[in-house]
Write a protein that holds these residues in place. Structure first.
Motif, PDB file in Angstrom:
ATOM      1  N   TRP A  47      -3.710   4.581  -7.117  1.00 48.36           N
ATOM      2  CA  TRP A  47      -4.056   3.274  -6.550  1.00 48.36           C
ATOM      3  C   TRP A  47      -5.312   3.457  -5.722  1.00 48.36           C
ATOM      4  N   HIS A  48      -6.342   2.677  -6.049  1.00 54.48           N
ATOM      5  CA  HIS A  48      -7.610   2.768  -5.327  1.00 54.48           C
ATOM      6  C   HIS A  48      -7.680   1.594  -4.350  1.00 54.48           C
ATOM      7  N   ARG A  49      -7.514   1.906  -3.043  1.00 56.42           N
ATOM      8  CA  ARG A  49      -7.384   0.869  -2.013  1.00 56.42           C
ATOM      9  C   ARG A  49      -8.589  -0.050  -1.936  1.00 56.42           C
TER      10      ARG A  49
ATOM     11  N   GLU B 123       0.849  -1.206   0.000  1.00 55.71           N
ATOM     12  CA  GLU B 123       0.000   0.000   0.000  1.00 55.71           C
ATOM     13  C   GLU B 123       0.879   1.248   0.000  1.00 55.71           C
TER      14      GLU B 123
ATOM     15  N   ASP C  77      -8.850  -2.347  -5.126  1.00 53.44           N
ATOM     16  CA  ASP C  77      -7.667  -3.077  -5.587  1.00 53.44           C
ATOM     17  C   ASP C  77      -7.399  -2.815  -7.064  1.00 53.44           C
TER      18      ASP C  77
ATOM     19  N   VAL D 113       1.932  -5.347 -10.233  1.00 57.26           N
ATOM     20  CA  VAL D 113       0.490  -5.596 -10.210  1.00 57.26           C
ATOM     21  C   VAL D 113       0.119  -6.233 -11.546  1.00 57.26           C
TER      22      VAL D 113
ATOM     23  N   ILE E 201      -5.505  -0.072 -10.104  1.00 59.39           N
ATOM     24  CA  ILE E 201      -4.676   1.043 -10.562  1.00 59.39           C
ATOM     25  C   ILE E 201      -5.494   1.808 -11.599  1.00 59.39           C
TER      26      ILE E 201
ATOM     27  N   LEU F  16       2.373   1.761  -3.452  1.00 54.96           N
ATOM     28  CA  LEU F  16       1.396   2.130  -4.482  1.00 54.96           C
ATOM     29  C   LEU F  16       0.786   3.507  -4.234  1.00 54.96           C
TER      30      LEU F  16
END
Lengths: 195, 195
Positions: B50-52, B22, B55, B105, B57, B25
């Motif tokens: 990066w969208h936590r 995390e 998951d 990724v 990109i 990213l």
């Protein structure tokens, strides 16, 4: 150097000066090697050496592992380096953009078997990454017994550059963003400038 | 997050802590998107988000150009970020090595068509790259008319992470090379330490 503008949509950003490319390839510490695993791309960051007279990127690594195995199956490779200068802020959100230079080297990977060439390359890599550290040059005898920490023999590969493309976006250094810079401030500045 | 150690030869370097991934990213400004053009890899440096929670990109770019065209033909993609900490010098040349963290990724690219999602992503990218610059959030109306400098519509793509692998090599920070550090000095130091 076969520096081409082919496949670059934004011709205004294409780099035509080989000196810019040389600078990028000689000063970058890390490049990104692209390989293909079937139909899946594989991108690995690597230290490397650009050899000016041979138009080739040299890399080294363990004889085992995914990278080594992919290169032996499919030698077509791409090597990309880039330098980001920052974000150019613009009161119009759509015009906010990145200032950067990037170089892509396209070619074929081959394994270097010749001991003298291997020695020369490993020596030059040490000179690039730990300049002045060693008092004596590497001997071919040392390279012969060059065993990595992973207990896997060190291999050296060359990526011969069939084609190089490069892009540069550096329209306006004065617009680079810094913490605290605001749209309001830039609009006021523009208004003053136009008055 | 599907963090895997698959395909990592050096298991001792595999990252198993999602927080490290995390961090990489979320803090990296540039990542390297790998695509495949027939059997030729293509590697392009990009700003990204990066969208936590998803998951994924997110990237954006012009609707024309090689990247957009490759992604529409072959959606399998890889996105790599890395951070190099320096070179660890060692009196034994073969043990000189790089300290770094890298994240790969692997997944599939899809075009984002939904206007609200596009707006959310472009907004979040502006917040990442020019934090605090704009006083008002982007409106979907603005995004509708979002035309890049190149006069080509801006598109947004998501790379959904099917699998993530990460490596970290940080064995010995005290050995990091700096200009002026020499083999002789390090050997003397070791001798003292062993005396």
């Amino acid at each position: 150097m076969n520096l081409s503008e082919m496949n670059i949509r934004r011709r205004d950003m294409a780099v035509s000066d080989p000196a810019v490319v040389e600078h990028m390839l000689l000063s970058s510490r890390v490049g990104y090697l692209g390989l293909v695993d079937g139909d899946v791309p594989y991108v690995v960051p690597l230290n490397f050496l650009w050899h000016r007279n041979r138009d080739a990127i040299y890399i080294h690594g363990a004889q085992d592992g995914r990278k080594a195995s992919l290169m032996s199956i499919q030698p077509k490779a791409t090597f990309t380096v880039s330098q980001e200068l920052g974000t150019m802020a613009n009161p119009i959100p759509a015009k906010t953009d990145t200032a950067y230079t990037s170089v892509m080297v396209f070619g074929r990977i081959s394994l270097i078997e010749d001991l003298d060439e291997k020695t020369e390359i490993l020596e030059a890599m040490l000179a690039k990454y730990v300049p002045g550290y060693y008092s004596r040059p590497l001997s071919p005898q040392h390279v012969m017994s060059y065993i990595s920490n992973a207990k896997s023999s060190v291999r050296v590969w060359a990526l011969s550059a069939d084609q190089i493309t490069a892009k540069r976006h550096e329209e306006s250094m004065s617009t680079l963003f810094y913490p605290g810079r605001t749209q309001v401030q830039d609009v006021l500045q523009q208004t003053k400038g136009n008055a």
